[in-house]
Scaffold this active site. Structure first.
Site, short mmCIF file in Angstrom:
data_model
loop_
_atom_site.label_atom_id
_atom_site.label_comp_id
_atom_site.label_asym_id
_atom_site.label_seq_id
_atom_site.Cartn_x
_atom_site.Cartn_y
_atom_site.Cartn_z
N SER A 7 89.77 -33.46 93.32
CA SER A 7 91.20 -33.50 93.63
C SER A 7 91.49 -32.53 94.77
O SER A 7 91.33 -31.32 94.62
CB SER A 7 92.03 -33.13 92.40
OG SER A 7 93.37 -32.99 92.79
N ASP A 34 96.83 -36.07 95.48
CA ASP A 34 98.05 -35.95 94.66
C ASP A 34 99.29 -35.87 95.52
O ASP A 34 99.43 -34.96 96.34
CB ASP A 34 97.96 -34.68 93.80
CG ASP A 34 96.94 -34.83 92.69
OD1 ASP A 34 97.08 -35.77 91.89
OD2 ASP A 34 96.00 -34.02 92.63
N MET A 36 103.31 -35.41 95.34
CA MET A 36 104.41 -34.94 94.46
C MET A 36 105.69 -34.80 95.27
O MET A 36 105.64 -34.39 96.44
CB MET A 36 104.05 -33.59 93.85
CG MET A 36 102.72 -33.57 93.13
SD MET A 36 102.44 -31.98 92.33
CE MET A 36 100.74 -32.19 91.79
N MET A 136 96.79 -39.04 81.98
CA MET A 136 96.95 -37.63 82.34
C MET A 136 96.52 -36.76 81.15
O MET A 136 97.00 -36.95 80.03
CB MET A 136 98.41 -37.30 82.68
CG MET A 136 98.90 -37.86 84.00
SD MET A 136 97.92 -37.43 85.44
CE MET A 136 98.02 -35.64 85.45
N GLY A 141 101.92 -32.04 87.80
CA GLY A 141 102.69 -31.13 88.65
C GLY A 141 101.88 -30.00 89.24
O GLY A 141 102.18 -29.52 90.32
N PHE A 142 100.83 -29.60 88.54
CA PHE A 142 100.07 -28.44 89.00
C PHE A 142 98.59 -28.60 88.66
O PHE A 142 98.25 -29.22 87.65
CB PHE A 142 100.59 -27.16 88.32
CG PHE A 142 102.05 -26.95 88.55
CD1 PHE A 142 102.51 -26.33 89.71
CD2 PHE A 142 102.98 -27.41 87.63
CE1 PHE A 142 103.87 -26.17 89.94
CE2 PHE A 142 104.35 -27.26 87.85
CZ PHE A 142 104.79 -26.64 89.00
N GLY A 143 97.76 -27.99 89.50
CA GLY A 143 96.34 -27.89 89.17
C GLY A 143 96.12 -26.69 88.26
O GLY A 143 97.03 -25.88 88.03
N GLY A 175 93.18 -33.91 84.97
CA GLY A 175 93.79 -32.66 84.55
C GLY A 175 92.93 -31.86 83.59
O GLY A 175 92.54 -32.35 82.53
N GLY A 196 89.95 -30.77 89.95
CA GLY A 196 90.41 -29.99 91.10
C GLY A 196 89.93 -28.56 91.04
O GLY A 196 88.95 -28.19 91.70
N SER A 197 90.59 -27.75 90.22
CA SER A 197 90.30 -26.31 90.25
C SER A 197 88.89 -25.99 89.76
O SER A 197 88.28 -25.03 90.21
CB SER A 197 91.35 -25.54 89.44
OG SER A 197 91.43 -26.06 88.14
C1 DX5 Z 1 98.06 -32.61 88.37
C2 DX5 Z 1 97.32 -33.47 89.35
C3 DX5 Z 1 95.86 -33.32 89.27
C4 DX5 Z 1 95.35 -31.94 89.59
C5 DX5 Z 1 94.26 -31.66 88.63
O1 DX5 Z 1 99.38 -32.95 88.34
O2 DX5 Z 1 97.63 -34.83 89.13
O3 DX5 Z 1 95.16 -34.30 90.03
O4 DX5 Z 1 94.88 -31.79 90.90
O5 DX5 Z 1 93.86 -30.37 88.80
P1 DX5 Z 1 92.90 -29.64 87.75
O6 DX5 Z 1 91.61 -30.36 87.76
O7 DX5 Z 1 92.82 -28.25 88.31
O8 DX5 Z 1 93.59 -29.68 86.42
ZN ZN Z 2 96.30 -36.34 90.11
#
Ligand code: DX5
Ligand code: ZN
Length: 224
Positions: A7, A34, A36, A136, A141-143, A175, A196-197
């Site tokens: 991500s 992503d 938003m 999800m 909303g956030f990583g 997520g 992502g993270s």
């Molecule tokens: C969250 C995003 C994800 C996000 C996941 O709202 O849709 O795609 O990048 O990040 P991680 O893997 O860090 O949870």
């Molecule tokens: Zn996503």
């Protein structure tokens, strides 16, 4: 084969091309982007010009996740910018059947996303139509949020439903995924795992991707 989708939300936006090249070297075939809007989710990210720039530097499949209220308006714009597949939230789309058909008619794969609080039953009437379902595993909303384990049951239910109905949709999870829980996701039935993270926040993102790919392969063998 299970795919790990980095991500880009957690990548270095000032060096996006470098981070994408690293993911190519790690052997991924898809990237997750992503979008938003500050309305559907309490955060803002990027728009079509960024997708257009990404498209110029990579041939990888671009999986665009729209966390926006105006999905009907912007889905075609992101496809024009280079998205190969676009997912929209069930919670944001009152005319979901129409929206998914529109995405397909614009030439992209169409995905439908459900939040952690939305049941699989809300998708009953679009499972034949959607190319993929994104479950999800955090509130969008956030990583960097913690994986919500109850969402694995929804993936299991979708996989069972796919087996019994002969439907062909792929199952994506997004997520809180990393090396510690990728096997759980794959065993539940996940085909595409977004991370992502856990990738970009690790010391060596390439090695982390390869490790997750290996763990996913092992879990697939158990699943089969
Ligand atoms: C969250 C995003 C994800 C996000 C996941 O709202 O849709 O795609 O990048 O990040 P991680 O893997 O860090 O949870
Ligand atoms: Zn996503």
């Amino acid at each position: 084969m299970v795919e790990i989708l980095p991500s880009l939300l957690s990548a270095n936006f000032a060096r996006l091309g470098d981070d994408i090249a690293r993911m190519e070297r790690a052997g991924v075939s898809m990237l997750h982007v992503d979008v938003m809007d500050g309305h559907f989710v309490p955060n803002l990210t990027l728009g079509p010009p960024v997708v257009k720039s990404i498209r110029k530097v990579t041939k990888l499949t671009l999986d665009v996740h729209l966390m926006i209220t105006a999905a009907d308006r912007y889905a075609p714009v992101f496809i024009e910018a280079g998205a190969d597949q676009v997912s929209v939230h069930q919670e944001a789309c009152p005319h979901l059947d129409r929206t998914l058909r529109m995405i397909q008619s614009e030439g992209a794969l169409a995905g439908v996303v459900i939040n952690p609080s939305t049941p699989v039953s809300a998708l009953e009437e679009v499972l034949e139509l959607a190319d993929y379902v994104l479950v999800m595993s955090v509130n969008p909303g956030f990583g960097g949020q913690q994986f919500l384990r109850h969402t694995l049951r929804k993936v299991e239910a979708l996989a069972a439903r796919r087996r019994s109905s002969g439907a062909t949709f792929r199952i994506e999870m997004d997520g809180g995924l990393g090396p510690e829980n990728i096997a759980d996701a794959v065993r539940a039935g996940c085909d595409w795992a977004v991370a992502g993270s856990s990738i970009f926040g690790s010391e060596d993102p390439e090695t982390t991707v390869k490790r997750m790919q290996q763990l996913a392969r092992e879990a697939t063998a158990v699943r089969a």
